[in-house]
Enzyme design. Structure first.
Site, PDB file in Angstrom:
ATOM      1  N   CYS A   2      -8.602  44.251  53.919  1.00  0.00           N
ATOM      2  CA  CYS A   2      -8.294  42.832  53.898  1.00  0.00           C
ATOM      3  C   CYS A   2      -9.040  42.137  52.775  1.00  0.00           C
ATOM      4  O   CYS A   2      -9.751  42.752  51.984  1.00  0.00           O
ATOM      5  CB  CYS A   2      -8.696  42.204  55.240  1.00  0.00           C
ATOM      6  N   LEU A  51      -4.260  43.043  55.711  1.00  0.00           N
ATOM      7  CA  LEU A  51      -3.383  44.190  55.554  1.00  0.00           C
ATOM      8  C   LEU A  51      -3.419  44.936  56.876  1.00  0.00           C
ATOM      9  O   LEU A  51      -4.454  45.466  57.265  1.00  0.00           O
ATOM     10  CB  LEU A  51      -3.886  45.093  54.417  1.00  0.00           C
ATOM     11  N   VAL A  53      -3.283  47.645  59.457  1.00  0.00           N
ATOM     12  CA  VAL A  53      -3.383  49.095  59.548  1.00  0.00           C
ATOM     13  C   VAL A  53      -3.507  49.533  61.004  1.00  0.00           C
ATOM     14  O   VAL A  53      -2.917  50.522  61.411  1.00  0.00           O
ATOM     15  CB  VAL A  53      -4.577  49.615  58.712  1.00  0.00           C
ATOM     16  N   ASN A  77     -13.578  43.009  56.301  1.00  0.00           N
ATOM     17  CA  ASN A  77     -12.747  43.839  55.437  1.00  0.00           C
ATOM     18  C   ASN A  77     -13.264  45.259  55.529  1.00  0.00           C
ATOM     19  O   ASN A  77     -14.419  45.518  55.180  1.00  0.00           O
ATOM     20  CB  ASN A  77     -12.836  43.333  53.982  1.00  0.00           C
ATOM     21  N   GLY A  78     -12.438  46.193  56.015  1.00  0.00           N
ATOM     22  CA  GLY A  78     -12.907  47.571  56.071  1.00  0.00           C
ATOM     23  C   GLY A  78     -12.287  48.357  57.210  1.00  0.00           C
ATOM     24  O   GLY A  78     -11.302  47.942  57.830  1.00  0.00           O
ATOM     25  N   GLU A  79     -12.886  49.517  57.460  1.00  0.00           N
ATOM     26  CA  GLU A  79     -12.481  50.383  58.569  1.00  0.00           C
ATOM     27  C   GLU A  79     -13.728  51.035  59.161  1.00  0.00           C
ATOM     28  O   GLU A  79     -14.597  51.508  58.413  1.00  0.00           O
ATOM     29  CB  GLU A  79     -11.545  51.502  58.093  1.00  0.00           C
ATOM     30  N   SER A 377      -8.190  59.707  49.275  1.00  0.00           N
ATOM     31  CA  SER A 377      -8.443  60.188  47.917  1.00  0.00           C
ATOM     32  C   SER A 377      -9.781  60.907  47.814  1.00  0.00           C
ATOM     33  O   SER A 377     -10.659  60.737  48.659  1.00  0.00           O
ATOM     34  CB  SER A 377      -8.398  59.000  46.949  1.00  0.00           C
ATOM     35  N   GLY A 378      -9.937  61.709  46.753  1.00  0.00           N
ATOM     36  CA  GLY A 378     -11.101  62.584  46.616  1.00  0.00           C
ATOM     37  C   GLY A 378     -12.238  62.061  45.775  1.00  0.00           C
ATOM     38  O   GLY A 378     -13.105  62.835  45.362  1.00  0.00           O
TER      39      GLY A 378
END
Length: 613
Positions: A2, A51, A53, A77-79, A377-378
């Site tokens: 977000c 956003l 999710v 903002n985050g997870e 992603s890595g």
């Protein structure tokens, strides 16, 4: 993911100035295209762009919570990747939940543990909580700094936001830079000194820090740091633990209520993530993982191997995709767009950035966003396992400067005499380098080789990795795509920090320890493939276009770039035959990228109306 913003003011009534808060919120709409919300009182105003999710209905923000007579307001903002673990702990303590979002878990965690709540989080985050009764603001940023959080003190208050552009919407924040900001952009850029927001008065909350703000005080607290201690695990134990931590991190980061995919270059890091993700998703009935790679028109004709980029990726990405049975998409980019979209790269970062390396990710993310909301992603494996060329080259190890900025003299030569006199560029660069070394947590009794490698890892974790994390966050979120980075799990970073160099480079290979831990997960040919960075274009069209655009600016005396560079020196560079022997920044930024960086610098100065004070 977000976008968040907020404004605290002790004199102005925010309720009477909501247009400012609305403009701050609107400037972040790309980070949260699905929903928006705000909350305000006389003293405080919070804005949020979402956003979606997880938990569309239960995760709306700003989120409020009551505890007795006290009210708390959160923007986040985050997870959180340990949401369910925390939820169970809080349920056992008597808390109730209205939904299944990590937002509600974070807020309830603050109610239970106060400012110590960050110690319990495994995830990427930037959040702010307003205690309505105490009129106190608490903000925190994740340990590694995956999610951004900028702030600035006002004459009678404070503003904060996910991106600088939102702060610039406040009338008290001007697009002004002083000598320090100028030195950051011209000498360290696209890197930045931790905490430096470039614009005068703008700061970025450092990774692993929290901030507490009340009417008469602002306090910064370092809640997390790397601790140096002896590594006592055997090689076999170390390999097994690395394998577990990595796999567990990937597994945790697959949680989503929307479709998820991975970025797959065919290199070690992205292949490992895609392989583990595919296996875990199949366990849960997911029909097939989608994977994405990027290439450029003409690269098959114009690619030239070098020490930093020994080969192309296409064959390897297809090989891994076939091995894990993924639905693979190879996105081939138009080279014209790489120069045409340099402006978007600036707008996404709010600063000059990594030129086509930024823009290519923006274009890739834009393509992925057509079908997905979340990707994995890595990034950051090279920083913790030691994958970059500069970890292995004596001339880089002993250069006495940031190893990704060894061509600093060529950069300084392009600056105007007035700028050089004002910012003392070489002195500034070496001061920032020594400042970084002084922060390194020393391990008493460590031998000279491992002590130097510890310094190198610290430099990479705190000065180089943020450049890539900024790129990943800004370019993806500019399209409304969330990208997760499992190698940034703080448990993995903490464990790798104390593993001696001879284990990290096991078998004499770059990232030998990671390779050993991936036995059985990847095909042997992929597991032993040499390090290859994110692909860039080798098509001479990009060089020709950036050069032509730059010459147009050099011939226009009204362009702001003229105020900071030596025009004759840059013109001479446009007549140069060939390329630099090593990149002027990082692994990929050579002469075309230098031209593009100067183009972005001019765009930034002009479009952001930057004033040099």
């Amino acid at each position: 993911m977000c976008g968040i913003a907020g404004w605290i003011d002790w004199h102005r009534n925010i309720s009477d100035n909501l247009d400012i808060l609305e403009e701050m919120q609107e400037s972040l709409s790309h980070r949260g295209p699905d929903d928006g919300g705000d909350w305000y009182s006389n003293r405080a105003g919070f804005a949020h762009r979402r956003l979606i999710v997880i938990d569309p209905e239960g995760g709306k923000q700003p989120m409020l919570a009551q505890q007795g007579r006290k009210t708390y307001v959160l923007v986040y903002n985050g997870e959180l990747y340990n949401t369910e673990d925390l939820r169970q702990i809080l349920l056992n303590k008597g808390y109730n939940f209205n939904g299944h979002s990590d937002t509600e878990v974070l807020l309830q965690s603050y109610l239970e543990w106060g400012e110590r709540c960050v110690d319990y989080f495994n995830g990427i985050f930037a959040f702010a909580i307003w205690d309505v009764c105490e009129e106190k603001l608490y903000m925190a940023r994740d340990r590694i700094g995956v999610k951004p959080l900028f702030y600035a003190q006002l004459k009678n208050g404070l503003v904060f936001a996910s991106e600088i552009k939102a702060l610039l919407k406040h009338p008290e924040i001007e697009p002004c830079i002083n000598a320090e900001g100028l030195a950051e952009v011209l000498i360290l850029g696209p890197g930045r000194t931790p905490g430096n927001g470039i614009f005068k008065g703008v700061m970025e909350l450092k990774p692993g820090f929290s901030l507490t703000y009340q009417k008469n005080s602002l306090k910064l607290t370092k809640y997390w740091e790397l601790v140096s201690k002896e590594h006592t695990d055997t090689l076999a134990e170390t390999v097994e633990k690395v394998r577990y931590l990595f796999s567990d991190s990937v597994k945790r980061q697959l949680i989503s209520d929307v479709p998820i995919c991975t970025l797959l270059s065919g290199g070690l890091d992205s292949s490992a993530i895609s392989a583990v993700a595919s296996r875990e998703l199949k366990k849960n009935g997911y029909r097939g993982l989608a994977t994405y790679s990027v290439d450029y028109e003409g690269n098959e004709r114009f690619f030239k191997a070098n020490d930093f980029q020994p080969e192309t990726d296409n064959y390897w990405a297809a090989k891994v995709a076939d091995n894990i049975n993924s639905k693979h998409h190879n996105v081939v980019l138009d080279n014209h767009l790489l120069s045409e979209k340099l402006r978007e790269g600036v707008y996404a970062r709010d600063l000059p950035g990594m030129a086509d390396i930024d823009v290519s990710l923006y274009l890739l993310a834009k393509e992925i966003k057509k079908d997905f909301v979340v990707a994995v992603s890595g990034e950051c494996a090279d920083e913790i396992f030691g994958g970059y060329p500069w970890f292995y080259r004596e001339e880089a190890l002993g250069a006495g400067i940031f190893p990704w900025s060894r061509r600093y003299r060529e950069r300084i030569a392009l600056l105007s005499r007035e700028v050089k006199e004002r910012i003392s560029p070489e002195e500034y660069l070496f001061e920032r380098y020594q400042e970084a070394l002084a922060e390194v947590p020393v391990l008493a009794g460590e031998d000279e080789k491992n002590a130097r490698m510890r310094e190198m890892f610290y430099l990479n974790l705190t000065r180089w990795m943020p450049v890539l994390l900024d790129r990943k966050d800004r370019m993806s979120m500019y399209t409304g795509l969330e990208i997760r980075v499992p190698f940034c799990d703080h448990r993995l970073v903490e464990y790798l920090w104390n593993i001696p160099w001879e284990m990290k480079s096991y078998g004499g290979q770059r990232k030998g320890l990671l390779r050993e831990s991936l036995k059985g997960i990847l095909p042997e040919s992929v597991r032993n493939r040499p390090k290859n960075p994110y692909p860039r274009t080798f098509n001479p069209l990009y060089y020709q276009e950036t050069k032509a655009l730059l010459i147009d600016i050099l011939n226009n005396k009204n362009k702001p770039l003229h105020s900071v560079i030596d025009i004759e020196a840059v013109l001479n560079l446009t007549e140069k035959k060939g390329d630099f022997d090593i990149p002027w920044f990082g692994q990929l930024m050579r002469l075309p990228q230098l031209f593009a960086y100067l183009l972005q610098l001019n765009i930034w100065l002009e479009d952001y109306h930057v004033r040099i004070s």
